[in-house]
Design an enzyme around this catalytic site. Sequence first.
Site, PDB file in Angstrom:
ATOM      1  N   SER A 299       0.844  -1.199   0.000  1.00 48.11           N
ATOM      2  CA  SER A 299       0.000   0.000   0.000  1.00 48.11           C
ATOM      3  C   SER A 299       0.875   1.243   0.000  1.00 48.11           C
ATOM      4  O   SER A 299       2.106   1.160   0.063  1.00 48.11           O
ATOM      5  CB  SER A 299      -0.919   0.002   1.230  1.00 48.11           C
ATOM      6  OG  SER A 299      -0.143   0.086   2.414  1.00 48.11           O
ATOM      7  N   LYS A 300       0.223   2.399  -0.043  1.00 46.24           N
ATOM      8  CA  LYS A 300       0.950   3.669  -0.127  1.00 46.24           C
ATOM      9  C   LYS A 300       1.882   3.896   1.056  1.00 46.24           C
ATOM     10  O   LYS A 300       2.882   4.600   0.940  1.00 46.24           O
ATOM     11  CB  LYS A 300      -0.052   4.828  -0.227  1.00 46.24           C
ATOM     12  CG  LYS A 300      -0.822   4.855  -1.537  1.00 46.24           C
ATOM     13  CD  LYS A 300      -1.800   6.018  -1.594  1.00 46.24           C
ATOM     14  CE  LYS A 300      -2.579   6.028  -2.910  1.00 46.24           C
ATOM     15  NZ  LYS A 300      -3.559   7.133  -2.962  1.00 46.24           N
ATOM     16  N   ARG A 301       1.546   3.314   2.200  1.00 49.07           N
ATOM     17  CA  ARG A 301       2.411   3.530   3.368  1.00 49.07           C
ATOM     18  C   ARG A 301       3.788   2.874   3.196  1.00 49.07           C
ATOM     19  O   ARG A 301       4.711   3.153   3.942  1.00 49.07           O
ATOM     20  CB  ARG A 301       1.744   3.000   4.637  1.00 49.07           C
ATOM     21  CG  ARG A 301       1.545   1.495   4.704  1.00 49.07           C
ATOM     22  CD  ARG A 301       0.731   1.091   5.923  1.00 49.07           C
ATOM     23  NE  ARG A 301       0.450  -0.326   5.978  1.00 49.07           N
ATOM     24  CZ  ARG A 301       1.253  -1.220   6.528  1.00 49.07           C
ATOM     25  NH1 ARG A 301       2.390  -0.828   7.086  1.00 49.07           N
ATOM     26  NH2 ARG A 301       0.931  -2.502   6.551  1.00 49.07           N
ATOM     27  N   HIS A 302       3.916   2.001   2.190  1.00 48.10           N
ATOM     28  CA  HIS A 302       5.196   1.352   1.935  1.00 48.10           C
ATOM     29  C   HIS A 302       6.032   2.108   0.903  1.00 48.10           C
ATOM     30  O   HIS A 302       7.123   1.671   0.553  1.00 48.10           O
ATOM     31  CB  HIS A 302       4.968  -0.088   1.457  1.00 48.10           C
ATOM     32  CG  HIS A 302       4.276  -0.951   2.454  1.00 48.10           C
ATOM     33  ND1 HIS A 302       2.963  -1.388   2.291  1.00 48.10           N
ATOM     34  CD2 HIS A 302       4.683  -1.439   3.657  1.00 48.10           C
ATOM     35  CE1 HIS A 302       2.619  -2.120   3.329  1.00 48.10           C
ATOM     36  NE2 HIS A 302       3.627  -2.165   4.172  1.00 48.10           N
ATOM     37  N   GLY A 303       5.528   3.238   0.408  1.00 52.86           N
ATOM     38  CA  GLY A 303       6.259   4.003  -0.599  1.00 52.86           C
ATOM     39  C   GLY A 303       5.491   4.039  -1.906  1.00 52.86           C
ATOM     40  O   GLY A 303       4.271   3.882  -1.939  1.00 52.86           O
TER      41      GLY A 303
END
Length: 566
Positions: A299-303
């Site tokens: 997801s976006k929290r991983h980059g």
Amino acid sequence: MAAAMGSPWLRIRLLPEVPPRLLRPHLRRTLSVRASASASASPDGAGGPVRVRFAPSPTGNLHVGGARTALFNYLFARSKGGKFVLRIEDTDLERSTKKSEEAVLSDLAWLGLDWDEGPDVGGEFGPYRQSERNSMYKQYAEKLMESGAVYRCFCSSEELEQMKETAKQMQLPPVYMGKWGTASDAEIQQELEKGTPYTYRFRVPKEGSLKINDLIRGEVSWNLDTLGDFVIMRSNGQPVYNFCVTVDDATMRISHVIRAEEHLPNTLRQALIYKALGFPMPSFAHVSLILAPDRSKLSKRHGATSVGQYKEMGYLPQAMVNYLALLGWGDGTENEFFTIDDLVEKFTINRVNKSGAVFDAVKLKWMNGQHLRSFPPDVLIKSFEDRWKDTGILQESESGFAKEAAELLKDGIDLITDADAALSNLLSYPLHATLSSDEAKSVVQDKLSEVASGLISAYDSGELCQALAEGRDGWQKWVKIFGKSLKRKGKSLFMPLRVLLTGKLHGPDMGGTVALIHKAGTCGAVTQQSGFVNLDERFRILKEVEWESLVQEQESPAETAVPASP
């Protein structure tokens, strides 16, 4: 409407075999649905013209997971001589945007995944946007109504919530338990006359199971009693996802549905609709999720997670395609470098793994470097030169400086956008910061000042510059003589020279680096904003170094001050 090309090894049958028009509502509730696989089925479910589709929802950017699904569909189609269809699933009218659709199409085109049919190229099975196919959905919904496969449901949202709550209290699946599946004609007519809103709800058999042979996951089965009657058309006339997808895939003659495993639960509803409409089912292949390093869903929290982001960061489409293909697939060898033509030649669906693949940004960057360096030399040099000019490091010059810089730096550059920092770093001269670092301590204490003294003499006499004017060959001749004069060779010679001439402890080939620094000061290709420090300025800085103070400071470092007690 043309029927779909179905899998030869997957079939679904109703028991008992009674014409739908003779079935009473209560009899339909006990139908048993089964699907079975033929022993003669081929490993990839091939049989008849291959037609696959990628059906993105234009509600955001193209996620790398979606891009991999599109790639697997593309490779399967091309490897079988089939068709790759692009369909836009824009029934979510509130979130779907034209801008998002254009971005998705642009990203797919950037990856090189050209489609044979789609909203922009047309085709005989269009329209290719779901929002333009509403009349078709209504036509097939009415067909299901006439056959008795669906019925009108007049339940209010409050009644449906109460059913869910009752099921929860009884520890039962939240399936529909309303009366409208067995309602009389009089009850239905009464609600129609009152103008009560209604949905179209599909009549699911109470007993039996559905079994499919997924091309990736193997045998998958469901019990029908866990499903309950489901809605295919909302009260506002809008079709529900599973109904749209089934009608679209069937009427577009999709032979193989290759999609993310998140859609596996949808297969049960879609299989029931296929049978009720009289369409053969396609072969199914459900691809596992792409995982983050912590093995959670990426997801976006991983980059960065979208294709557009990686494009902006300077990644090559060839590298993205190569890396995405290896997320869950391999050709059975140790080879990891594939062009898209290689992938088309080698791809088989039965080599796609069941387990989730971890997205490794470091590996992707490394792979990008491999593809970058596989460019023909003139193309690679031109790419670097254009980048350096665009960012203002270089200006027009016939000196050949860009060519020499590209050849020297290419092995340390994995992204074209890294070329800026690589060249700027080479042109800089952070001598003082390097000399005061812990890593330089051993070099400084190995009589670095003596090497500096001899180097300054060689520069002031013009001997060093004369050698550098001859390029790498001139440097190599000079450095041998210089080493003999100091009785140094190997690391004890080249490490001090690297520090003194480049201001750094590490870097590309020493001879090429020093020759390029000399050329940068004479060719006029380097701009002022590049941060370039020429040889004259480097030696001025070098002459100002107070070696004795530096050595003493490193030999007797100041003790860390201890704060006084309050």
